[in-house]
Design an enzyme around this catalytic site. Structure first.
Site, PDB file in Angstrom:
ATOM      1  N   CYS A   6     -32.600 -40.604  -4.876  1.00 28.85           N
ATOM      2  CA  CYS A   6     -32.770 -41.437  -6.066  1.00 28.85           C
ATOM      3  C   CYS A   6     -31.417 -41.885  -6.611  1.00 28.85           C
ATOM      4  O   CYS A   6     -30.366 -41.417  -6.186  1.00 28.85           O
ATOM      5  CB  CYS A   6     -33.553 -40.660  -7.134  1.00 28.85           C
ATOM      6  SG  CYS A   6     -34.403 -41.723  -8.323  1.00 28.85           S
ATOM      7  N   ASP A 123     -39.213 -31.594 -12.161  1.00 24.32           N
ATOM      8  CA  ASP A 123     -37.784 -31.699 -12.425  1.00 24.32           C
ATOM      9  C   ASP A 123     -37.398 -30.666 -13.476  1.00 24.32           C
ATOM     10  O   ASP A 123     -38.252 -29.974 -14.034  1.00 24.32           O
ATOM     11  CB  ASP A 123     -37.454 -33.123 -12.902  1.00 24.32           C
ATOM     12  CG  ASP A 123     -36.002 -33.499 -12.700  1.00 24.32           C
ATOM     13  OD1 ASP A 123     -35.187 -32.617 -12.362  1.00 24.32           O
ATOM     14  OD2 ASP A 123     -35.664 -34.680 -12.902  1.00 24.32           O
TER      15      ASP A 123
END
Length: 206
Positions: A6, A123
């Protein structure tokens, strides 16, 4: 175990990560992020990529209408929602959705069941950042029956990918800061080292 990288902001990094073996690349459309990239730039980057690489747009508390406008203009394969989006909002998105959850001590994993219309990304919770912290949470908190269904993010790196592969066994991992020189710019040495380790792990049998 699939690999998503990412925080891609430029063509060079996108092609490099694709070359080393990334299955998916993430582009952050949240303007407050240090890894923000404009839809126009992402459209250009995607034009250089293989059709077999998944392109994921990352949004934070954006309306379904605005998200669909970006989807209409850019060839995204999926989107990732990193805010407080509801399951009902996801129903209005025209392509597959990954819903992010920020985990801390006491996190109620039962909330994931409310989002059965999305894939799950776990996360690390931070009071001042929505992602890209480079810090891991206590992965042992993840219920056994969820581990094979999640995308694991937060502090994933060359240093712990063997533990993740052997003990957690997620469907995929998501990396950003651990592969960077600075926010928004990848470090080829770190990228190469990570994918070399992943390649060795894939050849091993546990």
């Amino acid at each position: 175990m699939k690999i998503k990288v990412c925080g891609i902001t430029n063509v060079e990094d996108a092609l490099m990560c694709e070359y080393y073996g990334a299955n998916a690349l993430g582009f952050i459309f949240y303007e407050k992020s240090s890894r923000y990239v404009s839809p126009g730039t992402v459209s250009e980057i995607i034009s250089y990529l293989s059709p077999f690489t998944m392109k994921v747009g990352v949004f934070v508390n954006e309306s379904a209408e605005n998200i669909d406008q970006v989807i209409h203009n850019i060839k995204l394969n999926a989107i990732q929602l990193h805010g407080d989006e509801s399951p009902q909002m996801i129903e209005n998105i025209s392509i597959p959705v990954i819903k992010s959850f920020r985990v801390e001590e006491g996190f109620k994993f039962s909330i994931l069941s409310k989002y059965n219309n999305a894939a799950y990304l776990l996360d690390t919770f931070s009071p001042d950042k929505l992602g890209g912290t480079g810090e891991s949470f206590n992965w042992d908190l993840i219920p056994d029956d969820l581990r094979s269904k999640i995308i694991l993010a937060g502090g994933v790196s060359s240093d712990n990918i063997e533990y993740i592969h052997k003990k957690i066994k997620p469907a995929a991992v998501d990396l950003s800061s651990s592969l960077e020189k600075e926010p928004g710019k990848k470090d080829e040495k770190k990228v190469e080292e990570f994918f070399y380790k992943v390649g060795n792990l894939r050849r091993m049998k546990w």
